[in-house]
Design a protein around this motif. Structure first.
Motif, mmCIF file in Angstrom:
data_model
loop_
_atom_site.group_PDB
_atom_site.id
_atom_site.type_symbol
_atom_site.label_atom_id
_atom_site.label_comp_id
_atom_site.label_asym_id
_atom_site.label_seq_id
_atom_site.Cartn_x
_atom_site.Cartn_y
_atom_site.Cartn_z
ATOM 1 N N GLY A 50 0.980 -1.317 -0.338
ATOM 2 C CA GLY A 50 0.254 -0.009 0.067
ATOM 3 C C GLY A 50 0.985 1.499 0.118
ATOM 4 N N ALA A 51 1.391 1.028 0.424
ATOM 5 C CA ALA A 51 2.259 2.701 0.303
ATOM 6 C C ALA A 51 3.301 2.746 -1.117
ATOM 7 C CB ALA A 51 3.883 2.245 1.371
ATOM 8 N N GLY A 52 3.563 1.554 -1.279
ATOM 9 C CA GLY A 52 3.775 1.784 -2.930
ATOM 10 C C GLY A 52 2.970 2.745 -3.474
ATOM 11 N N VAL A 53 1.411 2.501 -3.570
ATOM 12 C CA VAL A 53 0.916 3.409 -4.567
ATOM 13 C C VAL A 53 1.420 5.159 -3.753
ATOM 14 C CG1 VAL A 53 -1.872 4.585 -3.474
ATOM 15 C CG2 VAL A 53 -1.236 1.823 -3.833
ATOM 16 N N ASN A 54 1.683 5.123 -2.205
ATOM 17 C CA ASN A 54 2.442 7.088 -2.037
ATOM 18 C C ASN A 54 3.341 6.969 -3.002
ATOM 19 O OD1 ASN A 54 0.237 6.938 -0.654
ATOM 20 N ND2 ASN A 54 0.974 6.319 1.525
ATOM 21 N N TRP A 55 4.414 5.606 -3.549
ATOM 22 C CA TRP A 55 6.004 6.101 -3.835
ATOM 23 C C TRP A 55 5.448 6.338 -5.116
ATOM 24 C CZ3 TRP A 55 7.827 3.836 -8.059
ATOM 25 C CH2 TRP A 55 9.233 4.324 -8.403
ATOM 26 N N PHE A 56 4.373 5.814 -5.856
ATOM 27 C CA PHE A 56 4.236 5.755 -7.315
ATOM 28 C C PHE A 56 3.182 7.134 -7.631
ATOM 29 C CE2 PHE A 56 1.054 5.422 -10.885
ATOM 30 C CZ PHE A 56 1.806 5.386 -11.793
ATOM 31 N N PHE A 57 2.635 7.747 -6.537
ATOM 32 C CA PHE A 57 1.962 8.718 -6.582
ATOM 33 C C PHE A 57 2.929 10.366 -6.799
ATOM 34 C CE2 PHE A 57 -0.687 12.234 -3.899
ATOM 35 C CZ PHE A 57 -0.992 13.501 -4.755
ATOM 36 N N GLY A 58 3.915 10.124 -5.424
ATOM 37 C CA GLY A 58 5.086 11.142 -5.293
ATOM 38 C C GLY A 58 5.889 11.053 -7.153
ATOM 39 N N ARG A 59 5.788 9.798 -7.365
ATOM 40 C CA ARG A 59 6.766 10.019 -9.000
ATOM 41 C C ARG A 59 6.427 10.394 -9.397
ATOM 42 N NH1 ARG A 59 11.214 6.108 -10.100
ATOM 43 N NH2 ARG A 59 11.897 7.185 -12.179
ATOM 44 N N GLU A 60 4.566 9.907 -9.590
ATOM 45 C CA GLU A 60 3.682 10.657 -10.991
ATOM 46 C C GLU A 60 3.783 12.525 -10.652
ATOM 47 O OE1 GLU A 60 3.450 9.031 -13.954
ATOM 48 O OE2 GLU A 60 4.350 8.485 -13.188
ATOM 49 N N ILE A 61 3.185 12.644 -9.404
ATOM 50 C CA ILE A 61 3.028 14.083 -9.670
ATOM 51 C C ILE A 61 3.997 14.767 -9.756
ATOM 52 C CG2 ILE A 61 3.869 14.392 -6.902
ATOM 53 C CD1 ILE A 61 -0.011 15.693 -6.692
ATOM 54 N N ASN A 62 5.138 14.223 -9.353
ATOM 55 C CA ASN A 62 6.193 15.199 -9.520
ATOM 56 C C ASN A 62 6.019 16.235 -11.135
ATOM 57 O OD1 ASN A 62 8.937 16.264 -8.809
ATOM 58 N ND2 ASN A 62 10.130 14.732 -9.850
ATOM 59 N N ARG A 63 5.725 16.190 -11.518
ATOM 60 C CA ARG A 63 6.111 16.028 -13.664
ATOM 61 C C ARG A 63 4.898 17.287 -13.148
ATOM 62 N NH1 ARG A 63 2.217 12.306 -17.135
ATOM 63 N NH2 ARG A 63 1.455 11.208 -14.974
ATOM 64 N N PHE A 64 4.030 17.535 -12.257
ATOM 65 C CA PHE A 64 2.971 18.520 -12.284
ATOM 66 C C PHE A 64 3.449 19.609 -11.291
ATOM 67 C CE2 PHE A 64 0.470 14.898 -13.109
ATOM 68 C CZ PHE A 64 -0.067 15.221 -14.481
ATOM 69 N N SER A 66 5.110 22.394 -11.814
ATOM 70 C CA SER A 66 4.908 24.390 -11.568
ATOM 71 C C SER A 66 3.764 24.814 -12.141
ATOM 72 C CB SER A 66 5.659 23.871 -13.026
ATOM 73 O OG SER A 66 5.093 23.037 -14.326
ATOM 74 N N GLN A 67 2.790 23.865 -11.820
ATOM 75 C CA GLN A 67 1.079 23.923 -12.495
ATOM 76 C C GLN A 67 0.494 24.833 -10.671
ATOM 77 O OE1 GLN A 67 -0.361 23.407 -15.246
ATOM 78 N NE2 GLN A 67 1.362 22.266 -16.073
ATOM 79 N N ARG A 68 -0.002 25.766 -11.507
ATOM 80 C CA ARG A 68 -0.519 26.451 -10.019
ATOM 81 C C ARG A 68 -1.687 25.697 -8.956
ATOM 82 N NH1 ARG A 68 -4.111 31.462 -12.133
ATOM 83 N NH2 ARG A 68 -3.996 32.955 -9.953
ATOM 84 N N TRP A 69 -2.378 24.908 -8.988
ATOM 85 C CA TRP A 69 -2.702 23.520 -8.254
ATOM 86 C C TRP A 69 -2.104 23.357 -7.603
ATOM 87 C CZ3 TRP A 69 -2.156 18.552 -9.796
ATOM 88 C CH2 TRP A 69 -1.663 18.431 -10.514
ATOM 89 N N PHE A 70 -0.774 23.045 -7.833
ATOM 90 C CA PHE A 70 0.135 21.986 -7.344
ATOM 91 C C PHE A 70 -0.061 21.989 -5.641
ATOM 92 C CE2 PHE A 70 4.231 20.245 -6.104
ATOM 93 C CZ PHE A 70 4.372 19.398 -6.458
#
Length: 141
Positions: A50-64, A66-70
């Motif tokens: 389940g913690a791997g879900v958080n790792w994946f989320f962190g990995r993917e959200i990093n590309r955003f 520069s977005q205002r909503w980050f």
């Protein structure tokens, strides 16, 4: 079915969902219908994955970033990265700690921590926590 339910609760509680895998594990241990080793294994594996879900989320959200909503400002992200660099990957052993554990696993994803090392360190900490819980429970009984 008991093992699947425990796995699901442990898995989900490692994410941002407000579940308590410890309570489920203790209830099943007190019921005494299943071997403790099997319950500890299922809870540990579920919670670690389940913690791997958080790792994946962190990995993917990093590309955003520069977005205002980050959700974190560049300053907050820099602070989180500095802390991770300072204390290193070894802090992942404490991924079981309430409130900070989820953040640690997300930051590990943002920092592109090696997934296998991530699972090893997080699994070590989460399994140790369940073992201490079981030892404490055994001492009370």
């Amino acid at each position: 079915m008991i093992y699947l339910t425990l796995f699901a609760i442990a898995f989900a509680s490692a994410t941002i969902l407000p579940l308590q895998s410890e309570a489920a594990l203790i209830a099943l241990m007190l019921a005494g219908e299943r071997p403790w080793a099997a319950l500890l294994t299922v809870a540990s594996v579920g919670n670690t994955l389940g913690a791997g879900v958080n790792w994946f989320f962190g990995r993917e959200i990093n590309r955003f970033r520069s977005q205002r909503w980050f959700p974190a400002s560049p300053t907050r992200m820099a602070q989180a990265e500095a802390l991770y660099h300072r204390y290193g990957r070894w802090c992942l052993i404490f991924a079981w700690v309430p409130l900070i554990g989820d953040a640690l696993t997300v930051v590990a994803g943002v920092m592109k921590e090696n997934l296998w090392l991530f699972f090893a360190l997080v699994g070590l900490g989460k399994t140790a926590r369940y073992l201490l819980l079981a030892a404490g429970l055994a001492g009370v009984l």
